[in-house]
Enzyme design. Structure first.
Site, PDB file in Angstrom:
ATOM      1  N   ASP A  13       0.762  -1.221  -0.034  1.00 37.73           N
ATOM      2  CA  ASP A  13      -0.051   0.003  -0.037  1.00 37.73           C
ATOM      3  C   ASP A  13       1.002   1.226  -0.011  1.00 37.73           C
ATOM      4  O   ASP A  13       0.341   2.368   0.341  1.00 37.73           O
ATOM      5  CB  ASP A  13      -1.252   0.110   1.300  1.00 37.73           C
ATOM      6  N   LYS A  16       1.831   2.098  -5.105  1.00 37.70           N
ATOM      7  CA  LYS A  16       2.426   1.623  -6.140  1.00 37.70           C
ATOM      8  C   LYS A  16       1.608   1.771  -7.489  1.00 37.70           C
ATOM      9  O   LYS A  16       2.013   2.026  -8.492  1.00 37.70           O
ATOM     10  CB  LYS A  16       2.632   0.151  -6.132  1.00 37.70           C
ATOM     11  N   GLY A  40      -4.480  -4.176  -3.701  1.00 34.57           N
ATOM     12  CA  GLY A  40      -5.549  -3.200  -4.294  1.00 34.57           C
ATOM     13  C   GLY A  40      -4.771  -2.006  -4.480  1.00 34.57           C
ATOM     14  O   GLY A  40      -4.213  -1.486  -3.704  1.00 34.57           O
ATOM     15  N   HIS A  41      -4.574  -1.579  -5.824  1.00 34.44           N
ATOM     16  CA  HIS A  41      -4.022  -0.445  -6.254  1.00 34.44           C
ATOM     17  C   HIS A  41      -4.757   0.668  -6.632  1.00 34.44           C
ATOM     18  O   HIS A  41      -5.608   0.417  -7.530  1.00 34.44           O
ATOM     19  CB  HIS A  41      -2.927  -0.747  -7.336  1.00 34.44           C
ATOM     20  N   GLN A 223       1.799  -6.077  -3.342  1.00 36.15           N
ATOM     21  CA  GLN A 223       2.367  -6.180  -1.737  1.00 36.15           C
ATOM     22  C   GLN A 223       3.557  -5.371  -1.691  1.00 36.15           C
ATOM     23  O   GLN A 223       3.874  -4.322  -2.365  1.00 36.15           O
ATOM     24  CB  GLN A 223       2.536  -7.530  -1.566  1.00 36.15           C
TER      25      GLN A 223
HETATM   26  P1  GDP Z   1      -0.854   0.372  -3.437  1.00 37.31           P
HETATM   27  O1  GDP Z   1      -1.431  -0.783  -3.087  1.00 37.31           O
HETATM   28  O2  GDP Z   1       0.798   0.399  -3.247  1.00 37.31           O
HETATM   29  O3  GDP Z   1      -1.036   0.770  -5.192  1.00 37.31           O
HETATM   30  O4  GDP Z   1      -1.457   1.452  -2.763  1.00 37.31           O
HETATM   31  P2  GDP Z   1      -2.970   1.776  -2.184  1.00 37.31           P
HETATM   32  O5  GDP Z   1      -3.678   2.162  -3.484  1.00 37.31           O
HETATM   33  O6  GDP Z   1      -3.536   0.524  -1.560  1.00 37.31           O
HETATM   34  O7  GDP Z   1      -2.862   2.847  -1.334  1.00 37.31           O
HETATM   35  C1  GDP Z   1      -2.236   4.071  -1.367  1.00 37.31           C
HETATM   36  C2  GDP Z   1      -3.447   4.737  -0.969  1.00 37.31           C
HETATM   37  O8  GDP Z   1      -2.875   6.428  -1.019  1.00 37.31           O
HETATM   38  C3  GDP Z   1      -4.375   5.202  -2.216  1.00 37.31           C
HETATM   39  O9  GDP Z   1      -5.732   5.620  -1.750  1.00 37.31           O
HETATM   40  C4  GDP Z   1      -3.882   6.193  -3.091  1.00 37.31           C
HETATM   41  O10 GDP Z   1      -4.852   7.156  -3.794  1.00 37.31           O
HETATM   42  C5  GDP Z   1      -3.339   7.090  -1.984  1.00 37.31           C
HETATM   43  N1  GDP Z   1      -2.138   8.178  -2.489  1.00 37.31           N
HETATM   44  C6  GDP Z   1      -1.171   7.736  -3.336  1.00 37.31           C
HETATM   45  N2  GDP Z   1      -0.455   8.549  -3.057  1.00 37.31           N
HETATM   46  C7  GDP Z   1      -0.594   9.578  -2.299  1.00 37.31           C
HETATM   47  C8  GDP Z   1      -0.123  10.890  -1.929  1.00 37.31           C
HETATM   48  O11 GDP Z   1       0.958  11.077  -2.306  1.00 37.31           O
HETATM   49  N3  GDP Z   1      -0.646  11.565  -0.899  1.00 37.31           N
HETATM   50  C9  GDP Z   1      -2.017  10.967  -0.406  1.00 37.31           C
HETATM   51  N4  GDP Z   1      -2.726  12.002   0.441  1.00 37.31           N
HETATM   52  N5  GDP Z   1      -2.387   9.822  -0.744  1.00 37.31           N
HETATM   53  C10 GDP Z   1      -1.975   9.278  -1.859  1.00 37.31           C
HETATM   54  P1  IMO Z   2      -1.005  -4.288  -2.222  1.00 37.44           P
HETATM   55  O1  IMO Z   2      -0.411  -4.652  -3.721  1.00 37.44           O
HETATM   56  C1  IMO Z   2      -0.928  -4.366   2.282  1.00 37.44           C
HETATM   57  C2  IMO Z   2      -0.938  -8.663   3.783  1.00 37.44           C
HETATM   58  C3  IMO Z   2      -2.264  -8.914   4.369  1.00 37.44           C
HETATM   59  C4  IMO Z   2      -1.628 -10.169   5.482  1.00 37.44           C
HETATM   60  C5  IMO Z   2      -0.642 -10.772   4.510  1.00 37.44           C
HETATM   61  C6  IMO Z   2      -0.847 -12.044   4.087  1.00 37.44           C
HETATM   62  O2  IMO Z   2      -2.263  -3.307  -2.239  1.00 37.44           O
HETATM   63  O3  IMO Z   2       0.099  -3.267  -1.530  1.00 37.44           O
HETATM   64  P2  IMO Z   2      -2.564 -12.706   1.838  1.00 37.44           P
HETATM   65  O4  IMO Z   2      -4.015 -12.606   1.652  1.00 37.44           O
HETATM   66  O5  IMO Z   2      -1.596 -12.338   0.958  1.00 37.44           O
HETATM   67  O6  IMO Z   2      -2.256 -14.294   2.245  1.00 37.44           O
HETATM   68  O7  IMO Z   2      -2.414 -11.785   3.487  1.00 37.44           O
HETATM   69  O8  IMO Z   2      -0.181  -9.765   3.483  1.00 37.44           O
HETATM   70  N1  IMO Z   2      -1.229  -8.089   2.274  1.00 37.44           N
HETATM   71  C7  IMO Z   2      -1.238  -6.874   1.933  1.00 37.44           C
HETATM   72  N2  IMO Z   2      -1.017  -5.770   2.826  1.00 37.44           N
HETATM   73  N3  IMO Z   2      -0.913  -4.587   0.734  1.00 37.44           N
HETATM   74  C8  IMO Z   2      -1.536  -5.608   0.068  1.00 37.44           C
HETATM   75  O9  IMO Z   2      -1.522  -5.358  -1.450  1.00 37.44           O
HETATM   76  C9  IMO Z   2      -1.322  -6.597   0.549  1.00 37.44           C
HETATM   77  N4  IMO Z   2      -1.752  -8.177   0.164  1.00 37.44           N
HETATM   78  C10 IMO Z   2      -1.319  -8.951   1.063  1.00 37.44           C
HETATM   79  O10 IMO Z   2      -2.909  -8.082   4.872  1.00 37.44           O
HETATM   80  O11 IMO Z   2      -0.999  -9.173   6.411  1.00 37.44           O
HETATM   81 MG    MG Z   3      -2.946  -1.519  -1.940  1.00 38.73          MG
END
Ligand code: GDP
Ligand code: IMO
Ligand code: MG
Length: 442
Positions: A13, A16, A40-41, A223
């Site tokens: 999270d 990416k 979840g991106h 991840q």
């Molecule tokens: P990922 O799994 O690495 O793609 O990250 P996620 O999408 O799960 O979580 C990142 C969250 O932060 C998302 O809701 C993005 O929209 C948000 N986000 C990304 N970059 C920034 C930033 O620079 N500032 C803020 N406030 N939010 C951001």
């Molecule tokens: P993105 O790509 C954050 C975590 C779960 C748990 C561990 C194992 O959005 O960054 P799993 O279901 O993979 O067997 O769970 O990994 N986990 C993540 N945490 N971002 C993710 O994906 C994750 N995918 C799995 O919360 O701790």
């Molecule tokens: Mg994510």
């Protein structure tokens, strides 16, 4: 031409999705190489939010080819839903390809994932419950179903009749769950097969072909480094290899064809699920980071645990991934803070430790050693150049780069594409210099 891997440097999270979308502007192909619908991106474009679980974050560019590689695990039900949602929004999925050797998540994988977490009780991992671990376990055990098996109706029937009977023994005897009806599952999955058939090919051939045509390929990690099965905080990890090395195995491309590795890290740290987290904040500041950063899981909606930036794991991620440069995201989330702590090293049983300890028990005993920096207490989300940043924010970034020994190429200050400072060209700009212990370039 450059083939670039984007990886998460923390526990997932990191942003990416945003960074991959940004870099996809100059990519011809974007490849997801591991993980499944646990990812979840999030991408925000002109106020519209897209949440992607399996489809690469390059999909918003109509000409970019998007590939779901052989190292991923595919839940067809969720993938089809994702395809339908994109098509409803007039986002073309015509350029999507799916590896025929990617493994398929079945209903018994989801059931076993949830049931085994319950059985583990206090020892649970806090998985996403999406069947990821059991799907990869079957891959290793050699009882998995692959996309090419899904495409062969007779073979699938034969394989699933046997496998479901075997899994039913586990469901009933070990977890006290009702058995699955093989015929119901077979019919359901044959339906998915028809919908997905046009996308399924030998993607390693497509990727190699793109290399030969000198196309730009972006590998999108899911991840993060600390969730890596081999290099993360085992057993509190996922079941695949998110690190840069995983991109070659999970796409079928040789390591000599990779040009660069870009890390993505938040300006602080979050973690979802169980497991040690030395810089975790339990009080007011943790809540403030959670609120300002909207730290709720994209896939499960769970509250993310929040803490200070940890440069020990940052340095570790630089090393394990061979990172050339890094994108620091969510700097804006720190805007209100009077003071900001950065973990520079750990203390384990009274001894200073500069390196990430590979033993989970040792890691659980690590206490952070902090350096406190002044906050800037003003909004940064409008800044588009380093010069516009308050001096304290600039000092903070310089400190992180120095501690991790990696150049910062991108600073992100908000979820949308434009809320970004490009410090150096992340793809063609300067790379991290490897230094010999005597300080000379290697
Ligand atoms: P990922 O799994 O690495 O793609 O990250 P996620 O999408 O799960 O979580 C990142 C969250 O932060 C998302 O809701 C993005 O929209 C948000 N986000 C990304 N970059 C920034 C930033 O620079 N500032 C803020 N406030 N939010 C951001
Ligand atoms: P993105 O790509 C954050 C975590 C779960 C748990 C561990 C194992 O959005 O960054 P799993 O279901 O993979 O067997 O769970 O990994 N986990 C993540 N945490 N971002 C993710 O994906 C994750 N995918 C799995 O919360 O701790
Ligand atoms: Mg994510």
């Amino acid at each position: 031409m450059a083939n670039v891997i984007v990886i998460g440097a923390q526990w997932g999270d990191e942003g990416k999705g945003k960074i991959t979308d940004l870099l996809s502007r100059s990519a011809d192909v974007v490849v997801r190489y591991q993980g499944g619908v646990n990812a979840g991106h999030t991408i925000v474009v002109q106020g519209q939010t897209f949440k992607l679980h399996l489809i690469p974050s390059g999909i918003l560019y109509p000409k970019t080819e998007c590939i779901i590689g052989c190292g991923t695990v595919i839940d067809p039900q969720v993938l089809i839903k994702e395809l339908d949602q994109l098509e409803k929004l007039n986002i073309s999925t015509a350029n999507l390809l799916i590896s025929q050797t990617a493994h398929v998540t079945m209903p018994y994988h989801r059931m076993i994932d949830k049931a085994s977490e319950e059985v583990r009780g206090n020892h649970k991992i806090g998985t996403t419950g999406r069947g990821i671990g059991p799907t990869y376990a079957d891959k290793s055990e050699r009882t998995g179903i692959r996309m090419l098996d899904l495409m062969d109706a007779d073979g699938l029937r034969e394989q699933l009749e046997w496998t479901i009977n075997y899994k039913n023994t586990i469901l009933e005897k070990l977890y006290n769950l009702p058995p699955l009806d093989p015929q119901v599952v077979i019919e359901e999955y044959l339906g998915y097969a028809e919908r997905l058939r046009p996308f399924v090919v030998d993607t390693s051939l497509q990727i190699y072909d793109a290399v030969l045509r000198r196309r730009n390929i972006l590998f999108e990690g899911a991840q993060g480094t600390l969730l890596d099965l081999d290099h993360g905080t085992y057993p509190y990890v996922t079941s695949s290899n998110p690190v840069a090395g995983g991109a070659c195995v999970g796409s079928g491309l040789g390591p000599t064809m990779i040009d660069r590795v870009i890390g993505v890290s938040k300006a602080y740290t979050t973690r979802v699920g169980e497991g040690p987290f030395p810089t975790e904040l339990h009080g007011e500041i943790g809540d403030l980071l959670g609120d300002r950063g909207a730290e709720f899981g994209t896939t499960t909606g769970r509250k993310r645990r929040c803490g200070w930036f940890d440069a020990v794991i940052g340095r570790y991620a630089v090393r394990i991934n061979g990172m050339d440069c890094i994108a620091i995201t969510k700097l804006d989330v720190l805007d209100e803070l009077e003071e900001i702590n950065v973990c520079v090293a750990y203390e384990i049983d009274g001894e200073r430790c500069e390196h990430f300890p590979t033993s989970a028990r040792m890691f659980a005993r690590c206490r952070p050693i902090y350096k406190t920096l002044p906050g800037w207490q003003m909004s940064t989300s409008h800044c588009r150049t380093l010069e516009e940043l308050p001096p304290q924010a600039l000092d903070y970034l310089r400190f992180l780069a120095e501690l991790m020994d990696v150049p910062i190429a991108i600073v992100s200050l908000g979820a949308s594409r434009d809320q970004t400072i490009i410090v150096e060209d992340p793809i063609h700009g300067p790379k991290r210099a490897l230094l010999h212990p005597n300080g000379t370039p290697v």
